[in-house]
Design a protein around this motif. Structure first.
Motif, PDB file in Angstrom:
ATOM      1  N   ARG A 109      23.691   0.604  -3.148  1.00 53.14           N
ATOM      2  CA  ARG A 109      23.681   1.845  -2.372  1.00 53.14           C
ATOM      3  C   ARG A 109      22.252   2.354  -2.190  1.00 53.14           C
ATOM      4  NH1 ARG A 109      27.551   5.478  -1.031  1.00 53.14           N
ATOM      5  NH2 ARG A 109      26.899   7.627  -0.640  1.00 53.14           N
ATOM      6  N   GLU A 110      21.466   2.316  -3.257  1.00 53.89           N
ATOM      7  CA  GLU A 110      20.077   2.777  -3.174  1.00 53.89           C
ATOM      8  C   GLU A 110      19.262   1.903  -2.230  1.00 53.89           C
ATOM      9  OE1 GLU A 110      18.796   2.768  -7.198  1.00 53.89           O
ATOM     10  OE2 GLU A 110      19.646   4.752  -7.663  1.00 53.89           O
ATOM     11  N   GLN A 111      19.502   0.589  -2.299  1.00 48.63           N
ATOM     12  CA  GLN A 111      18.769  -0.323  -1.417  1.00 48.63           C
ATOM     13  C   GLN A 111      19.167  -0.098   0.035  1.00 48.63           C
ATOM     14  OE1 GLN A 111      18.901  -4.443  -2.634  1.00 48.63           O
ATOM     15  NE2 GLN A 111      17.961  -5.166  -0.730  1.00 48.63           N
ATOM     16  N   ALA A 112      20.459   0.119   0.278  1.00 49.26           N
ATOM     17  CA  ALA A 112      20.935   0.373   1.640  1.00 49.26           C
ATOM     18  C   ALA A 112      20.348   1.668   2.183  1.00 49.26           C
ATOM     19  CB  ALA A 112      22.466   0.425   1.655  1.00 49.26           C
ATOM     20  N   GLN A 113      20.264   2.695   1.337  1.00 47.77           N
ATOM     21  CA  GLN A 113      19.664   3.969   1.769  1.00 47.77           C
ATOM     22  C   GLN A 113      18.196   3.788   2.138  1.00 47.77           C
ATOM     23  OE1 GLN A 113      20.664   6.344  -1.700  1.00 47.77           O
ATOM     24  NE2 GLN A 113      22.328   7.389  -0.604  1.00 47.77           N
ATOM     25  N   GLN A 114      17.485   2.945   1.381  1.00 50.19           N
ATOM     26  CA  GLN A 114      16.078   2.701   1.673  1.00 50.19           C
ATOM     27  C   GLN A 114      15.911   1.950   2.995  1.00 50.19           C
ATOM     28  OE1 GLN A 114      13.235   3.874   0.041  1.00 50.19           O
ATOM     29  NE2 GLN A 114      12.388   3.096   1.963  1.00 50.19           N
ATOM     30  N   LEU A 115      16.789   0.977   3.225  1.00 49.49           N
ATOM     31  CA  LEU A 115      16.727   0.223   4.474  1.00 49.49           C
ATOM     32  C   LEU A 115      16.999   1.130   5.674  1.00 49.49           C
ATOM     33  CD1 LEU A 115      18.525  -3.028   3.328  1.00 49.49           C
ATOM     34  CD2 LEU A 115      16.202  -2.920   4.237  1.00 49.49           C
ATOM     35  N   LEU A 116      17.959   2.033   5.546  1.00 49.51           N
ATOM     36  CA  LEU A 116      18.233   2.974   6.634  1.00 49.51           C
ATOM     37  C   LEU A 116      17.053   3.913   6.844  1.00 49.51           C
ATOM     38  CD1 LEU A 116      21.990   3.875   5.985  1.00 49.51           C
ATOM     39  CD2 LEU A 116      21.052   2.451   7.815  1.00 49.51           C
ATOM     40  N   ALA A 117      16.425   4.325   5.732  1.00 46.97           N
ATOM     41  CA  ALA A 117      15.249   5.185   5.851  1.00 46.97           C
ATOM     42  C   ALA A 117      14.117   4.451   6.568  1.00 46.97           C
ATOM     43  CB  ALA A 117      14.798   5.647   4.466  1.00 46.97           C
ATOM     44  N   ASP A 118      13.957   3.157   6.273  1.00 45.79           N
ATOM     45  CA  ASP A 118      12.930   2.358   6.945  1.00 45.79           C
ATOM     46  C   ASP A 118      13.175   2.299   8.449  1.00 45.79           C
ATOM     47  OD1 ASP A 118      11.740   1.879   4.522  1.00 45.79           O
ATOM     48  OD2 ASP A 118      12.630  -0.112   4.265  1.00 45.79           O
ATOM     49  N   MET A 119      14.453   2.385   8.830  1.00 49.46           N
ATOM     50  CA  MET A 119      14.824   2.357  10.249  1.00 49.46           C
ATOM     51  C   MET A 119      14.963   3.762  10.824  1.00 49.46           C
ATOM     52  SD  MET A 119      15.153  -0.770  11.379  1.00 49.46           S
ATOM     53  CE  MET A 119      13.868  -1.450  10.342  1.00 49.46           C
ATOM     54  N   GLN A 120      14.498   4.761  10.080  1.00 44.71           N
ATOM     55  CA  GLN A 120      14.542   6.168  10.505  1.00 44.71           C
ATOM     56  C   GLN A 120      15.978   6.643  10.736  1.00 44.71           C
ATOM     57  OE1 GLN A 120      11.742   6.938  13.722  1.00 44.71           O
ATOM     58  NE2 GLN A 120      10.412   5.296  13.001  1.00 44.71           N
ATOM     59  N   LEU A 121      16.876   6.227   9.822  1.00 45.92           N
ATOM     60  CA  LEU A 121      18.286   6.592   9.925  1.00 45.92           C
ATOM     61  C   LEU A 121      18.805   7.253   8.657  1.00 45.92           C
ATOM     62  CD1 LEU A 121      19.602   3.273  11.547  1.00 45.92           C
ATOM     63  CD2 LEU A 121      19.465   5.491  12.686  1.00 45.92           C
ATOM     64  N   ASP A 122      17.901   7.712   7.794  1.00 47.46           N
ATOM     65  CA  ASP A 122      18.342   8.227   6.500  1.00 47.46           C
ATOM     66  C   ASP A 122      19.255   9.438   6.619  1.00 47.46           C
ATOM     67  OD1 ASP A 122      15.989   9.207   7.569  1.00 47.46           O
ATOM     68  OD2 ASP A 122      15.243   9.977   5.668  1.00 47.46           O
ATOM     69  N   GLY A 123      19.191  10.193   7.700  1.00 42.49           N
ATOM     70  CA  GLY A 123      20.066  11.353   7.858  1.00 42.49           C
ATOM     71  C   GLY A 123      21.399  11.022   8.493  1.00 42.49           C
TER      72      GLY A 123
END
Length: 370
Positions: A109-123
């Protein structure tokens, strides 16, 4: 380094040898049915060709002679499709997390959240695909492809289903991604502008065969033959005859007294009197309202037939005087067109840079129609 030799007679023929270095982006371009997607599926392990061999660095993925065919899930390939291929019932976070191998649920889950943040999708992690825009869905698909820590990234027209502003944003994300990843990337695209902006090498495919492979600027400016010229979108493919003279190499454009003679660069590969096809990229053509004061060569008169403005770019259609009815299409900035005050029916002077004139000997086996 990815190296692949792919051969089969059907249902889609392939007779192709390709390579892609670590950190390199190779773009595959060609008409529908040329085998582009089949190449990606073969590399990913989703299609087994009749004969061939695929290696990535020291790993052997496929060898028809030895009977080796590593399963798709064991190849470590990340693949992004044109239409996202996301699970509609899962959130963006779960779509990405599902692709992460190993680790605890919290770690994934933490890794997936980081990947989404890298793609500017964390929100947007809790949203399902239907609640996301096309560009956001493609960012999720890209994050999911990276979730496997892939050794090879494949992009199958990954940016073609979104609007132009979103496409530009995704291009920027890919450029940033390449700054921190050193894996081979192979992209299938129909957009030559996309290939020119993003790719290190361009491979033109037709009927499963590579017609030409090289840096995009070289392939687009110096196609190997008339067929490649047509496939890369060069609208003006002219006929001529190569001539040698006391002043150097000349290109005879047209016939008889009305023929135009152009100075070109002789590379010593073509015999005098050889029929040729030839092209010139727009950046090697200057358009003048009146003759330059001095130093101009290859100056030819052309009547302005059409002017079409397409946003920032305008297209001119010109008829060459004395070259057997030949026409030239020229793209210029719309601002430049407005400042020039050119009008339909006006005779302009085109200056053709010899360095940009690329001649191709005519061979009977070459098809010249796109």
């Amino acid at each position: 380094m990815l190296q692949a030799s792919l051969h089969q007679t059907g249902p889609i023929p392939l007779a192709l040898d390709l390579r892609c270095a670590n950190g390199e982006l190779l773009a595959l371009v060609g008409p529908s049915g040329s085998g582009k997607t089949s190449v990606l599926r073969s590399l990913a392990g989703l299609l087994r060709v009749s004969r061939g061999r695929i290696t990535l660095n020291e790993e052997l993925w496929f060898d028809s002679e030895q009977g080796i065919n590593v399963a798709a899930e064991r190849r470590g390939v990340g693949m992004v499709f044109q239409h996202y291929a996301l699970f509609p019932h899962l959130s963006a976070l779960d779509n990405v997390g599902l692709a992460i191998p190993g680790g605890s649920k919290l770690q994934r889950r933490e890794q997936a959240q980081q990947l989404l943040a890298d793609m500017q999708l964390d929100g947007l992690a809790t949203r399902r695909p239907e609640q996301l825009s096309g560009g956001q869905r493609q960012r999720v698909a890209l994050a999911r492809a990276l979730a496997r820590s892939p050794k090879l990234l494949l992009l199958d027209e990954a940016f073609s289903a979104v609007d132009q502003p979103t496409r530009y944003a995704l291009w920027e994300e890919l450029v940033k991604l390449r700054e921190r990843l050193t894996l081979p990337i192979i992209m299938v695209t129909h957009d030559l502008r996309e290939a020119r902006m993003l790719a290190d090498r361009l491979c033109i495919l037709e009927a499963g065969t590579a017609l030409q492979d090289g840096p995009p600027e070289r392939v687009l400016a110096r196609p190997r033959n008339a067929r490649v010229a047509a496939l890369v979108g060069l609208r003006d493919i002219h006929c001529g005859v190569f001539r040698k003279s006391d002043i150097g190499a000349l290109l005879q454009w047209g016939e008889g007294e009305s023929a135009v003679l152009l100075q070109i660069i002789d590379k010593g590969r073509i015999e005098d009197g050889t029929p040729v096809r030839w092209v010139i990229s727009g950046e090697y053509i200057q358009c003048h309202s009146q003759a330059p004061s001095s130093g101009a060569i290859n100056l030819i008169a052309a009547e302005l037939l059409e002017l079409r403005s397409l946003g920032e770019t305008s297209t001119l259609k010109l008829a060459i005087q004395g070259a057997a009815g030949a026409q030239v299409h020229l793209d210029i900035g719309t601002r430049q067109l407005k400042q020039s005050d050119w009008r339909k029916g006006q005779v302009l002077l085109l200056e053709l840079d010899p360095a940009g004139i690329h001649v191709m000997p005519v061979r009977s086996s070459i098809r010249t129609n796109p």
